[in-house]
Design an enzyme around this catalytic site. Structure first.
Site, PDB file in Angstrom:
ATOM      1  N   ASN A  81     -45.518 -83.470  69.750  1.00 48.42           N
ATOM      2  CA  ASN A  81     -45.961 -83.251  68.370  1.00 48.42           C
ATOM      3  C   ASN A  81     -46.417 -81.811  68.113  1.00 48.42           C
ATOM      4  OD1 ASN A  81     -47.248 -86.205  69.320  1.00 48.42           O
ATOM      5  ND2 ASN A  81     -45.784 -86.238  67.646  1.00 48.42           N
ATOM      6  N   ILE A  88     -48.498 -78.057  64.605  1.00 45.60           N
ATOM      7  CA  ILE A  88     -48.890 -79.409  64.997  1.00 45.60           C
ATOM      8  C   ILE A  88     -48.399 -80.417  63.969  1.00 45.60           C
ATOM      9  CG2 ILE A  88     -50.877 -80.893  65.527  1.00 45.60           C
ATOM     10  CD1 ILE A  88     -52.423 -78.108  65.885  1.00 45.60           C
ATOM     11  N   CYS A  89     -47.773 -81.476  64.456  1.00 51.16           N
ATOM     12  CA  CYS A  89     -47.351 -82.545  63.560  1.00 51.16           C
ATOM     13  C   CYS A  89     -48.446 -83.607  63.572  1.00 51.16           C
ATOM     14  CB  CYS A  89     -46.031 -83.145  64.046  1.00 51.16           C
ATOM     15  SG  CYS A  89     -45.492 -84.507  63.016  1.00 51.16           S
ATOM     16  N   LEU A  90     -49.233 -83.619  62.531  1.00 51.93           N
ATOM     17  CA  LEU A  90     -50.351 -84.544  62.444  1.00 51.93           C
ATOM     18  C   LEU A  90     -50.502 -84.921  60.979  1.00 51.93           C
ATOM     19  CD1 LEU A  90     -52.718 -85.832  64.031  1.00 51.93           C
ATOM     20  CD2 LEU A  90     -54.042 -83.787  63.536  1.00 51.93           C
ATOM     21  N   LYS A  94     -51.018 -82.891  56.845  1.00 56.91           N
ATOM     22  CA  LYS A  94     -49.965 -82.869  55.835  1.00 56.91           C
ATOM     23  C   LYS A  94     -50.308 -83.839  54.710  1.00 56.91           C
ATOM     24  CE  LYS A  94     -46.441 -83.670  58.464  1.00 56.91           C
ATOM     25  NZ  LYS A  94     -46.214 -83.851  59.880  1.00 56.91           N
TER      26      LYS A  94
END
Length: 153
Positions: A81, A88-90, A94
């Site tokens: 992630n 950061i994919c969180l 978002k």
């Protein structure tokens, strides 16, 4: 410290971060720009990042808290992630962001993400594929990267 133009909320959050740090997390504002934080997160125990010290940067835009802080890893990390630029994919950074959340919540969520990588919502396709096809090997690579890049040296 020049915080004359800082909203009260940021001042309060900063004071709380400094006076009651979350376990394994330190965040301090830059002396040049109080909206820019130098962050260190210790790799959680029982995770492949255990023993690592990860540097991140966190920036609060003029629109904060209406929009999420911008956060990225400065330390290289092998994680499905987090991409090679440290993004950061969180969800809470978002579409799930809410002004009720704080810098502290964001950092605790990132720390939790280190304990529970989610290859089903990847930012790094290759790492996610590796994680799904051979989790044991991916965990070894993550441990190796932690030794190489996050040993606090």
């Amino acid at each position: 410290m020049a915080n004359s133009n800082l909203p009260n909320r940021i001042i309060k959050e900063t004071q709380r971060l400094l006076s009651e740090p979350a376990p394994g997390i330190s965040a301090s504002p830059s002396e040049v720009n109080m909206r820019y934080f130098n962050v260190m997160i210790l790799g959680p125990t029982q995770s492949p990042y255990e023993g690592g010290v990860f540097k991140l940067e966190l920036f609060l835009s003029e629109e904060y808290p209406m929009i999420a802080p911008k956060v990225r890893f400065l330390t290289k990390i092998y994680h499905p992630n987090i991409d090679k630029l440290g993004r950061i994919c969180l969800d809470i950074l978002k579409d799930k962001w809410s002004p009720a959340l704080t810098i502290r919540t964001v950092l605790l969520s990132i720390q939790a993400l280190l304990s529970a990588p989610n290859p089903d919502d990847p930012l790094s396709e290759n790492i996610a594929k590796h994680w799904k096809s051979n989790e044991a090997e991916a965990l070894e690579t993550a441990k190796e990267w932690t030794r190489l890049y996050a040993s606090g040296a």
